[in-house]
Enzyme design. Structure first.
Site, PDB file in Angstrom:
ATOM      1  N   LYS A  54       0.846  -1.203   0.000  1.00 49.36           N
ATOM      2  CA  LYS A  54       0.000   0.000   0.000  1.00 49.36           C
ATOM      3  C   LYS A  54       0.882   1.254   0.000  1.00 49.36           C
ATOM      4  CE  LYS A  54      -3.923  -2.282   2.125  1.00 49.36           C
ATOM      5  NZ  LYS A  54      -4.594  -2.743   3.349  1.00 49.36           N
ATOM      6  N   GLN A  98      -4.571  -1.284   9.455  1.00 51.42           N
ATOM      7  CA  GLN A  98      -4.602  -2.639   8.888  1.00 51.42           C
ATOM      8  C   GLN A  98      -5.273  -3.614   9.856  1.00 51.42           C
ATOM      9  OE1 GLN A  98      -3.686  -3.380   5.761  1.00 51.42           O
ATOM     10  NE2 GLN A  98      -4.192  -5.549   5.993  1.00 51.42           N
ATOM     11  N   ASP A 121     -10.918   3.402   4.135  1.00 44.81           N
ATOM     12  CA  ASP A 121     -11.424   2.026   4.093  1.00 44.81           C
ATOM     13  C   ASP A 121     -12.952   1.999   3.970  1.00 44.81           C
ATOM     14  OD1 ASP A 121      -9.662  -0.170   4.128  1.00 44.81           O
ATOM     15  OD2 ASP A 121      -9.107   0.207   6.208  1.00 44.81           O
TER      16      ASP A 121
END
Ligand code: GUN
Length: 294
Positions: A54, A98, A121
């Site tokens: 990422k 994460q 997200d």
């Protein structure tokens, strides 16, 4: 008949190249460089790989990347303190924590501590609600990637019957909302669904997001259906080597489906591309710039 391959890798590369140009344009026109902060708690090897890719993808797209690696014994309060700092930092437009988090930390409390405008997200309850009510918000990356791949291959999704296997908050539920918004008739299937093969046989669009290697058999697929395989499962082959397979028995599906995403190279690459898109969108919206004008 042999299914067309839905090439997520090529699509994602094109999306990222287009984004790179838009990032350059945003910097030139407004002096803004969008920034993505990625937070990793602990040393889970798979999560480390995801976080590294990422950050790398952010830099390649011309975004600023801020990596925060915290030890596995980090307390919830310490993590919430970091999120407060990132929420207040104007150089940070997107925040991604994460998952999974260590068991001692309440993931729900952590997600809800992220500023919804920076929640790239799309997991914050505000963004979940905005998606459910059809309002603009930030949309979870993997479902967003699935929708883009579907739209690239199907001129109109209206009226098609989509069966989604898997009711996770990360994929199944938000994808159901997106496909409803696209005027599909949506059925959610899960571990308690009765006669899953018969239900799948009614699907014009079949999405598998369960994390069970090759669970969906060829005989479950309606001839001419579009199959989106979200699963990424590591299995050991007969020769002892590791390989990646999806939730769909690919070789069985190919002669029956009209189109199918391969694993790897289907949905997977779209997730990171959509994360970068969301970071760009967040950077624009936070400053009242319409991202579609850039
Ligand atoms: N872990 C597995 N998938 C995801 C994701 O999409 N976002 C975050 N934050 N963690 C994950």
């Amino acid at each position: 008949m042999s299914a067309a391959l839905i090439d997520g890798k090529t699509y994602a590369t094109a999306l990222r190249q287009r984004l790179r140009k838009r990032v350059d344009q945003l910097r030139a026109s407004h002096g803004i460089v969008p920034g993505l902060a990625v937070v990793l708690v602990g040393e889970d090897p798979a999560s480390q790989v995801y976080v590294r890719s990422k950050s790398k993808a952010s830099l390649e797209a011309g975004l600023n990347s801020f990596e925060h690696k915290l030890p596995a014994d980090t307390t919830e309060d310490e993590l919430l303190d970091l999120l407060d700092q990132l929420n207040a930092d104007d150089a940070v437009d997107g925040i991604l924590v994460q998952l999974p988090l260590p068991k001692a930390i309440d993931a729900g409390a952590v997600i809800d501590a992220i500023d919804p405008d920076k929640d790239v997200d799309g997991f914050h309850l505000i963004n979940v609600g905005l998606l459910a009510t059809g309002e603009p918000g930030l949309v979870p990356c993997t479902p967003m990637g699935c929708e883009l791949l579907l739209r690239a291959g199907v001129p109109s999704l209206a009226g098609l019957h989509a069966v989604i296997i898997g009711r996770s908050n990360i994929v199944g539920k938000p994808l159901a909302q997106l496909l409803l918004r696209a005027d599909c008739t949506v059925t959610m299937a899960h571990s308690k669904t009765r006669d899953l093969p018969a239900l799948c046989q009614t699907a014009d669009i079949l999405v598998a997001a369960v994390g069970k290697p090759e669970m969906v058999r060829g005989a479950w697929i309606k001839p001419g259906a579009i199959v989106i395989d979200v699963g990424i499962n590591r299995v050991v082959g007969k020769d002892g080597t590791m390989r990646l397979v999806g939730d769909v028995a690919f070789a069985e599906a190919v002669p029956i489906a009209a189109a199918i995403t391969p694993v790897p190279g289907g949905v997977g690459p779209m997730t990171i591309a959509c994360l970068l898109e969301n970071t760009f969108t967040a950077a624009c919206r936070r400053r009242d710039i319409d991202p579609d004008t850039i």
